[in-house]
Design an enzyme around this catalytic site. Sequence first.
Site, PDB file in Angstrom:
ATOM      1  N   ARG A 102       0.944  -1.045  -0.347  1.00  0.00           N
ATOM      2  CA  ARG A 102       0.148  -0.005  -0.009  1.00  0.00           C
ATOM      3  C   ARG A 102       0.984   1.233  -0.111  1.00  0.00           C
ATOM      4  NH1 ARG A 102      -5.184   1.482   3.651  1.00  0.00           N
ATOM      5  NH2 ARG A 102      -6.108   0.299   1.842  1.00  0.00           N
ATOM      6  N   HIS A 129      -7.403   0.600  -6.329  1.00  0.00           N
ATOM      7  CA  HIS A 129      -7.527   0.033  -5.181  1.00  0.00           C
ATOM      8  C   HIS A 129      -8.322  -1.338  -5.607  1.00  0.00           C
ATOM      9  CE1 HIS A 129      -7.819  -1.153  -1.171  1.00  0.00           C
ATOM     10  NE2 HIS A 129      -8.725  -0.426  -0.536  1.00  0.00           N
ATOM     11  N   GLN A 132     -10.243  -3.891  -3.124  1.00  0.00           N
ATOM     12  CA  GLN A 132     -11.481  -3.501  -2.522  1.00  0.00           C
ATOM     13  C   GLN A 132     -12.584  -3.613  -3.786  1.00  0.00           C
ATOM     14  OE1 GLN A 132     -12.266  -1.736   0.641  1.00  0.00           O
ATOM     15  NE2 GLN A 132     -14.324  -2.169  -0.441  1.00  0.00           N
ATOM     16  N   ASP A 221     -17.219   7.346  -1.689  1.00  0.00           N
ATOM     17  CA  ASP A 221     -15.799   7.317  -0.822  1.00  0.00           C
ATOM     18  C   ASP A 221     -15.561   8.719  -0.357  1.00  0.00           C
ATOM     19  OD1 ASP A 221     -13.380   6.391   0.188  1.00  0.00           O
ATOM     20  OD2 ASP A 221     -12.216   6.438  -2.100  1.00  0.00           O
ATOM     21  N   CYS A 261     -16.115   1.700   0.923  1.00  0.00           N
ATOM     22  CA  CYS A 261     -14.869   1.018   1.016  1.00  0.00           C
ATOM     23  C   CYS A 261     -14.693   1.286   2.642  1.00  0.00           C
ATOM     24  CB  CYS A 261     -13.855   1.521   0.138  1.00  0.00           C
ATOM     25  SG  CYS A 261     -13.429   2.956   0.245  1.00  0.00           S
ATOM     26  N   ARG A 289     -13.584  -8.360   1.706  1.00  0.00           N
ATOM     27  CA  ARG A 289     -12.111  -8.070   1.450  1.00  0.00           C
ATOM     28  C   ARG A 289     -11.373  -9.398   2.005  1.00  0.00           C
ATOM     29  NH1 ARG A 289      -9.817  -3.195   1.762  1.00  0.00           N
ATOM     30  NH2 ARG A 289      -8.278  -4.293   0.896  1.00  0.00           N
TER      31      ARG A 289
HETATM   32  N1  NVA Z   1      -9.711   6.901  -1.193  1.00  0.00           N
HETATM   33  C1  NVA Z   1      -9.492   6.374  -0.029  1.00  0.00           C
HETATM   34  C2  NVA Z   1      -9.782   5.055   0.103  1.00  0.00           C
HETATM   35  C3  NVA Z   1      -9.383   4.395   1.474  1.00  0.00           C
HETATM   36  C4  NVA Z   1      -9.552   2.876   1.523  1.00  0.00           C
HETATM   37  C5  NVA Z   1      -8.082   6.787   0.307  1.00  0.00           C
HETATM   38  O1  NVA Z   1      -7.117   6.638  -0.683  1.00  0.00           O
HETATM   39  O2  NVA Z   1      -7.643   7.289   1.431  1.00  0.00           O
HETATM   40  N1   CP Z   2     -11.295   0.043   2.633  1.00  0.00           N
HETATM   41  C1   CP Z   2      -9.776  -0.133   2.944  1.00  0.00           C
HETATM   42  O1   CP Z   2      -8.913  -0.282   2.174  1.00  0.00           O
HETATM   43  O2   CP Z   2      -9.716   0.113   4.217  1.00  0.00           O
HETATM   44  P1   CP Z   2      -8.329   0.262   4.927  1.00  0.00           P
HETATM   45  O3   CP Z   2      -7.600   1.594   4.636  1.00  0.00           O
HETATM   46  O4   CP Z   2      -8.518   0.402   6.673  1.00  0.00           O
HETATM   47  O5   CP Z   2      -7.178  -0.648   4.726  1.00  0.00           O
END
Ligand code: NVA
Ligand code: CP
Length: 307
Positions: A102, A129, A132, A221, A261, A289
């Site tokens: 990540r 993502h 997800q 989101d 998500c 997930r």
């Molecule tokens: N768009 C959000 C998704 C978090 C799971 C981010 O990138 O922070």
């Molecule tokens: N939806 C998701 O990826 O959650 P986290 O940021 O908690 O991993």
Amino acid sequence: MKDLLKLLDLSKEEIIQILNVGDQMKYNQKHGLTHNYLQGKTLAMIFEKNSTRTRISFETGMHQLGGHALFLSGKESQIGRGEPVEDTARVISRYCDGIMIRTYSQEGVEKLAEYASIPVINGLTDFAHPCQVLADLMTIREYQSKLEGLKMCFIGDGNNMVNSLIVGGLKVGMDVSVACPEGYDPHPDVLEFAKGVTDAQFTLTRDPIEAAKGADVVLTDVWASMGQEEEHAKRKAIFQGYQVNAELMKATNPGCLVQHCLPAHRGEEITSDVFEAHAGEIFDEAENRLHAQKAVLYLLMKENHLD
Ligand code: NVA
Ligand code: CP
């Protein structure tokens, strides 16, 4: 399929295969059936951004598959001190059987995969993502018994989530409509992909109600993603009106699902009443997930052993 870097790389058949194996993983888990297909294998998990769901579901998933997951904080490892990604990839490949990362840059993840001899899984970048969205598709199919022909609607920022939803949705034959403010469109590569799709319809509009008309699933989101924290106040003003609320839900089909998500910001991209009315399917989505990622881990890592 060596890696899971973005849904653009996957065929419809590969996506459906992951969903089918995910359903099987869920069945095995719920019925106490042994499914330790990754015994003795280790997944390195690199986190350069925060996480609750991704970390827990990958770590638990590896445990349930009989393997082990290793948490590596970007900051505390040598990655945070600038060790080149090419070297990190080759080193981890000598110890582990897979890498989940990540981070910010999609290009960085692609480079990691290029230099790693083991599978690399994108656990979120600024661009995508995929894990997800596989869980989202799995949940939608669970509730609606199909994907093809349904209408998916996304309200909000043109971020990593919508980039992956457009690609995933269109690839499995869903119509996709997106409403976002001007200047916050999905990534140009994704819009280019959508243009070339002929067997499903894609719409980009500035009008959330128009996007929601006849939808079978509405997704949203956060207005400010990880890394955009300083823009939060500015974005809050721009995104007013791009909210999933009771008024918007009136435009959708009866039985329309809501997916998020998570984490969610009640009162911003979604109202508390809509969130709570759909909490069952939102937390099923979070649970999926685990099952969808176990499918990805199994499909990518099962053959990658020495015996
Ligand atoms: N768009 C959000 C998704 C978090 C799971 C981010 O990138 O922070
Ligand atoms: N939806 C998701 O990826 O959650 P986290 O940021 O908690 O991993």
